[in-house]
Design an enzyme around this catalytic site. Structure first.
Site, PDB file in Angstrom:
ATOM      1  N   ASP A  88       0.853  -1.180   0.000  1.00 56.42           N
ATOM      2  CA  ASP A  88       0.000   0.000   0.000  1.00 56.42           C
ATOM      3  C   ASP A  88       0.898   1.243   0.000  1.00 56.42           C
ATOM      4  O   ASP A  88       1.977   1.238   0.603  1.00 56.42           O
ATOM      5  CB  ASP A  88      -0.887  -0.016   1.250  1.00 56.42           C
ATOM      6  CG  ASP A  88      -1.648   1.270   1.435  1.00 56.42           C
ATOM      7  OD1 ASP A  88      -2.473   1.594   0.577  1.00 56.42           O
ATOM      8  OD2 ASP A  88      -1.392   1.969   2.438  1.00 56.42           O
ATOM      9  N   TYR A 139      -0.363   4.826   0.540  1.00 58.13           N
ATOM     10  CA  TYR A 139      -0.758   5.914   1.431  1.00 58.13           C
ATOM     11  C   TYR A 139      -0.913   5.421   2.869  1.00 58.13           C
ATOM     12  O   TYR A 139      -1.807   4.654   3.183  1.00 58.13           O
ATOM     13  CB  TYR A 139      -2.068   6.545   0.940  1.00 58.13           C
ATOM     14  CG  TYR A 139      -1.929   7.104  -0.459  1.00 58.13           C
ATOM     15  CD1 TYR A 139      -1.095   8.185  -0.707  1.00 58.13           C
ATOM     16  CD2 TYR A 139      -2.598   6.529  -1.531  1.00 58.13           C
ATOM     17  CE1 TYR A 139      -0.943   8.696  -1.993  1.00 58.13           C
ATOM     18  CE2 TYR A 139      -2.456   7.029  -2.814  1.00 58.13           C
ATOM     19  CZ  TYR A 139      -1.626   8.114  -3.040  1.00 58.13           C
ATOM     20  OH  TYR A 139      -1.471   8.607  -4.311  1.00 58.13           O
ATOM     21  N   ARG A 177      -8.087  13.211   5.529  1.00 57.63           N
ATOM     22  CA  ARG A 177      -7.786  11.798   5.333  1.00 57.63           C
ATOM     23  C   ARG A 177      -9.023  10.934   5.603  1.00 57.63           C
ATOM     24  O   ARG A 177      -9.318   9.994   4.852  1.00 57.63           O
ATOM     25  CB  ARG A 177      -6.639  11.374   6.250  1.00 57.63           C
ATOM     26  CG  ARG A 177      -6.291   9.885   6.218  1.00 57.63           C
ATOM     27  CD  ARG A 177      -5.856   9.394   4.861  1.00 57.63           C
ATOM     28  NE  ARG A 177      -5.323   8.030   4.932  1.00 57.63           N
ATOM     29  CZ  ARG A 177      -5.138   7.247   3.889  1.00 57.63           C
ATOM     30  NH1 ARG A 177      -5.456   7.664   2.668  1.00 57.63           N
ATOM     31  NH2 ARG A 177      -4.641   6.030   4.040  1.00 57.63           N
ATOM     32  N   SER A 193      -2.454   0.230  -4.790  1.00 55.60           N
ATOM     33  CA  SER A 193      -3.021   1.408  -4.132  1.00 55.60           C
ATOM     34  C   SER A 193      -4.320   1.854  -4.791  1.00 55.60           C
ATOM     35  O   SER A 193      -4.552   1.610  -5.979  1.00 55.60           O
ATOM     36  CB  SER A 193      -2.010   2.559  -4.187  1.00 55.60           C
ATOM     37  OG  SER A 193      -2.563   3.760  -3.714  1.00 55.60           O
ATOM     38  N   ASN A 194      -5.131   2.551  -4.007  1.00 55.04           N
ATOM     39  CA  ASN A 194      -6.315   3.200  -4.547  1.00 55.04           C
ATOM     40  C   ASN A 194      -5.959   4.373  -5.455  1.00 55.04           C
ATOM     41  O   ASN A 194      -6.789   4.813  -6.254  1.00 55.04           O
ATOM     42  CB  ASN A 194      -7.203   3.724  -3.406  1.00 55.04           C
ATOM     43  CG  ASN A 194      -8.085   2.656  -2.807  1.00 55.04           C
ATOM     44  OD1 ASN A 194      -8.334   1.620  -3.417  1.00 55.04           O
ATOM     45  ND2 ASN A 194      -8.567   2.896  -1.600  1.00 55.04           N
TER      46      ASN A 194
END
Length: 228
Positions: A10, A12, A44, A121-122
């Protein structure tokens, strides 16, 4: 459990610190430290919430757009009205997040050990590529895999399944490395191995499988994987 051949990191909150936006928030908008921290927390939280909503509502849009809308919400919550230029400078902080001090060395060590090392990751591809380059992580990555490829977001199982397909591996031979407990639970539920980087010693999520491996820092990961 199958032998791990591919590690999917990941970005972030795992490789890069999302709270490193606070410096630019404070500088550009001239905010106090307390207010800067509050805006950062809301930004966030809403970024993640909006990604969940977009996935559940079948209303996908790239993570860069999600990030901007989450910032707009956070600023509105605290009655902050930036100029267009100020807003742009703040949202671009996501291109310059600080990597965790042990991120690059860990990626390099694991690559040298023979693992396929990727980002999962998104973030949409362009923002991930910019960040990987700016954070100095790009040389240690075999690939960058984005949820954008399947037009939804983690923890939808299809995101993890696509990653396994991209690296040419059975999902059981892939392992997600994430500091986000919800992400770890999602990967485990999809059948992927998990290494949870639990820096804050949080409890695991109550929904989803318990992570197969838990470390308190990225730097611990190579030794733990070698001992399994």
């Amino acid at each position: 459990m199958a032998e791990t051949t591919a590690l999917c990191f990941d970005m972030y909150g795992t490789l890069c610190d999302t709270s490193s936006v606070t410096r630019r928030l404070g500088e550009v908008l001239d905010l106090s430290g307390v207010l800067t921290d509050a805006v950062d927390e809301t930004w966030r939280r809403k970024q993640l919430q909006y990604s969940y909503q977009a996935a559940q509502m079948d209303a996908y849009e790239p993570f860069w757009e999600i990030t901007g809308k989450a910032l707009d919400y956070a600023l509105a919550e605290y009655d902050i009205e930036p100029t267009d230029g100020e807003r742009q400078r703040v949202v671009e902080a996501y291109d310059h997040l600080s990597p965790y001090p042990d991120a690059a060395a860990t990626l390099e060590e694991l690559g040298d050990a023979g693992y396929t090392v990727t980002v999962l990751s998104n973030g949409n591809p362009a923002m991930l590529e910019r960040l990987a380059a700016n954070a100095g992580l790009e040389p240690y990555l075999d690939d960058i895999i984005s949820a954008d490829e399947v037009k939804t977001f983690k923890p939808d199982p299809v995101v993890y399944e696509n990653a396994a397909s991209r690296v040419g591996s059975d999902i059981e031979a892939c392992r997600l490395v994430s500091a986000n407990a919800w992400d770890a639970a999602g990967a485990g539920s999809a059948g992927m191995g998990v290494a949870w980087v639990n820096r804050r010693r949080d409890p695991p999520e109550a929904i989803g499988p318990t992570p197969t491996t838990v470390v308190d820092s990225l730097s611990r990961l190579p030794d733990v994987l070698a001992s399994e």
